[in-house]
Design a protein around this motif. Structure first.
Motif, mmCIF file in Angstrom:
data_model
loop_
_atom_site.group_PDB
_atom_site.id
_atom_site.type_symbol
_atom_site.label_atom_id
_atom_site.label_comp_id
_atom_site.label_asym_id
_atom_site.label_seq_id
_atom_site.Cartn_x
_atom_site.Cartn_y
_atom_site.Cartn_z
ATOM 1 N N CYS A 192 -16.722 -19.390 5.799
ATOM 2 C CA CYS A 192 -16.406 -18.839 4.480
ATOM 3 C C CYS A 192 -15.869 -19.931 3.566
ATOM 4 C CB CYS A 192 -15.385 -17.715 4.596
ATOM 5 S SG CYS A 192 -16.010 -16.265 5.500
ATOM 6 N N ASN A 194 -13.378 -20.985 0.857
ATOM 7 C CA ASN A 194 -12.072 -20.551 0.372
ATOM 8 C C ASN A 194 -11.813 -21.001 -1.060
ATOM 9 O OD1 ASN A 194 -10.269 -18.943 2.018
ATOM 10 N ND2 ASN A 194 -10.521 -20.516 3.597
ATOM 11 N N ARG A 196 -8.619 -21.914 -3.433
ATOM 12 C CA ARG A 196 -7.180 -22.180 -3.464
ATOM 13 C C ARG A 196 -6.622 -21.765 -4.824
ATOM 14 N NH1 ARG A 196 -3.543 -24.801 -0.529
ATOM 15 N NH2 ARG A 196 -5.081 -25.765 0.844
ATOM 16 N N TYR A 203 -4.550 -20.353 -0.075
ATOM 17 C CA TYR A 203 -5.881 -19.777 -0.223
ATOM 18 C C TYR A 203 -5.798 -18.303 -0.608
ATOM 19 C CZ TYR A 203 -7.779 -23.918 2.115
ATOM 20 O OH TYR A 203 -8.130 -25.195 2.447
ATOM 21 N N TYR A 204 -6.764 -17.876 -1.381
ATOM 22 C CA TYR A 204 -6.876 -16.464 -1.753
ATOM 23 C C TYR A 204 -7.227 -15.654 -0.511
ATOM 24 C CZ TYR A 204 -9.268 -12.296 -3.533
ATOM 25 O OH TYR A 204 -9.687 -11.017 -3.762
ATOM 26 N N VAL A 205 -6.424 -14.638 -0.226
ATOM 27 C CA VAL A 205 -6.713 -13.721 0.882
ATOM 28 C C VAL A 205 -7.708 -12.683 0.371
ATOM 29 C CG1 VAL A 205 -5.758 -12.039 2.487
ATOM 30 C CG2 VAL A 205 -4.443 -14.090 1.906
ATOM 31 N N TRP A 206 -8.843 -12.571 1.037
ATOM 32 C CA TRP A 206 -9.906 -11.702 0.554
ATOM 33 C C TRP A 206 -9.484 -10.238 0.656
ATOM 34 C CZ3 TRP A 206 -15.218 -14.072 2.371
ATOM 35 C CH2 TRP A 206 -15.314 -15.371 1.826
ATOM 36 N N ARG A 218 -8.143 -12.742 6.071
ATOM 37 C CA ARG A 218 -7.849 -14.162 5.904
ATOM 38 C C ARG A 218 -8.961 -14.957 6.582
ATOM 39 N NH1 ARG A 218 -3.260 -16.419 4.179
ATOM 40 N NH2 ARG A 218 -2.123 -14.447 4.480
ATOM 41 N N ASP A 220 -11.770 -18.363 7.080
ATOM 42 C CA ASP A 220 -11.717 -19.813 7.272
ATOM 43 C C ASP A 220 -13.129 -20.365 7.125
ATOM 44 O OD1 ASP A 220 -10.655 -22.277 7.712
ATOM 45 O OD2 ASP A 220 -10.364 -22.025 9.873
ATOM 46 N N ALA A 224 -13.449 -25.650 0.779
ATOM 47 C CA ALA A 224 -12.498 -24.930 -0.069
ATOM 48 C C ALA A 224 -12.433 -25.632 -1.410
ATOM 49 C CB ALA A 224 -11.116 -24.875 0.579
ATOM 50 N N CYS A 231 -17.027 -22.840 -5.785
ATOM 51 C CA CYS A 231 -17.235 -21.901 -4.678
ATOM 52 C C CYS A 231 -18.632 -21.297 -4.760
ATOM 53 C CB CYS A 231 -16.187 -20.794 -4.709
ATOM 54 S SG CYS A 231 -14.512 -21.318 -4.300
ATOM 55 N N THR A 242 -18.712 -16.366 0.117
ATOM 56 C CA THR A 242 -17.604 -16.518 -0.812
ATOM 57 C C THR A 242 -17.371 -15.195 -1.513
ATOM 58 O OG1 THR A 242 -16.618 -17.950 -2.514
ATOM 59 C CG2 THR A 242 -18.907 -17.288 -2.844
#
Length: 296
Positions: A192, A194, A196, A203-206, A218, A220, A224, A231, A242
């Motif tokens: 994935c 990420n 920031r 990092y943005y938590v999906w 979360r 990885d 990133a 992205c 993404t």
């Protein structure tokens, strides 16, 4: 001290806030030498040194610190009074400074504000692209733009854009090479991309939601970035999944460069709002900006 030193006081405060003469000059739209001369003139009038100057930095003396602490609120009140006077004019005039995310600035603010400048020659707009959560009061912005859910309650907020949705995407080539995920939580097993966030430093938590059920994942991966555009470009290049706002990926989805998954897990959320302190609303210039940007 004479009233004609008010301008010098404002320059001094800008030097303090910007941490040096060069940045203060850029902010004020003047030369570094003019800023330096203004501070020297103020020091001569007071008979006190306000700043310690070295080749690398500027620091406050005890007198300078005391003056700076006492200046901020009175000068801000003067700015507010001057802004309020502009409401007596029929023609909006003066400078309006707005802090906004890049997507909002490019797709909403500038397209709508550009014609406003043509209509009102005395109006000036300074649009600063910020990805962090700017303190518009401390940094002397007239207004800011944020998503509706992240605006402080003591601010006036005006909706300027529709609700937004996120879109989970990847390239067709990436999807062909892997076992497609059957559920958003399966994304932890995939590569994935990420994003920031400067606002949080991490990092943005999906975030996903379906039928009132929220799910945070979360993820990885090998890449990133701190901008949605990169992205998106990485996803088109086959680097993995993404999660981005729809506006960033719609064209690539329509062209087939990206495919979308789990659309039913991406619920709408409050879109962009213009926000500003209550005491700013009396400005005729800001009123014209608000009226132009307000979503009809």
């Amino acid at each position: 001290m004479r009233r004609n030193h008010l301008a010098d006081l404002n320059v001094f405060l800008e030097v303090v806030e910007q941490g040096g003469f060069t940045r203060a000059a850029a902010r004020l739209g003047t030369s570094q030498s003019a800023v330096s001369n203004s501070v020297k003139r103020l020091e001569a009038a007071l008979g006190l040194r306000l700043l310690n100057r070295t080749t690398r930095k500027v620091s406050l003396t005890q007198a300078g610190e005391r003056l700076a602490d006492g200046l901020a609120v009175p000068l801000e009140e003067i700015d507010d009074q001057i802004a309020a006077l502009s409401s007596l004019r029929e023609e909006p005039s003066g400078l309006i400074r707005i802090a906004a995310p890049a997507l909002a600035a490019e797709t909403i603010l500038w397209p709508r504000l550009s014609p406003l400048l043509v209509q009102h020659p005395d109006l000036r707009i300074e649009l600063i692209v910020e990805s962090r959560l700017t303190d518009i009061v401390a940094e002397r912005f007239d207004a800011g733009v944020r998503l509706g859910e992240s605006i402080d309650r003591d601010m006036i907020a005006v909706r300027i854009g529709p609700d937004l949705r996120m879109a989970l995407v990847c390239s067709p080539s990436y999807l062909d090479a892997v076992s497609p995920p059957e559920h958003p939580r399966d994304l932890v097993e995939h590569n994935c991309i990420n994003l920031r966030l400067e606002t949080l430093g991490g990092y943005y938590v999906w975030e996903f939601e379906k039928e009132g059920r929220a799910l945070n994942v979360r993820v990885d991966g090998r890449t990133a970035f701190n901008t949605p555009r990169l992205c998106c470009a990485a996803a088109v290049a086959g680097q993995g999944f993404t999660l981005l706002p729809e506006d960033h990926v719609q064209e690539d989805i329509a062209s087939g460069r990206l495919v979308r998954l789990f659309e039913d897990w991406c619920s709408p959320f409050a879109g962009y709002h213009l926000y500003f302190p209550n005491r700013r609303q009396s400005s005729a210039a800001l009123q014209s900006v608000v009226k132009t940007l307000r979503l009809r």
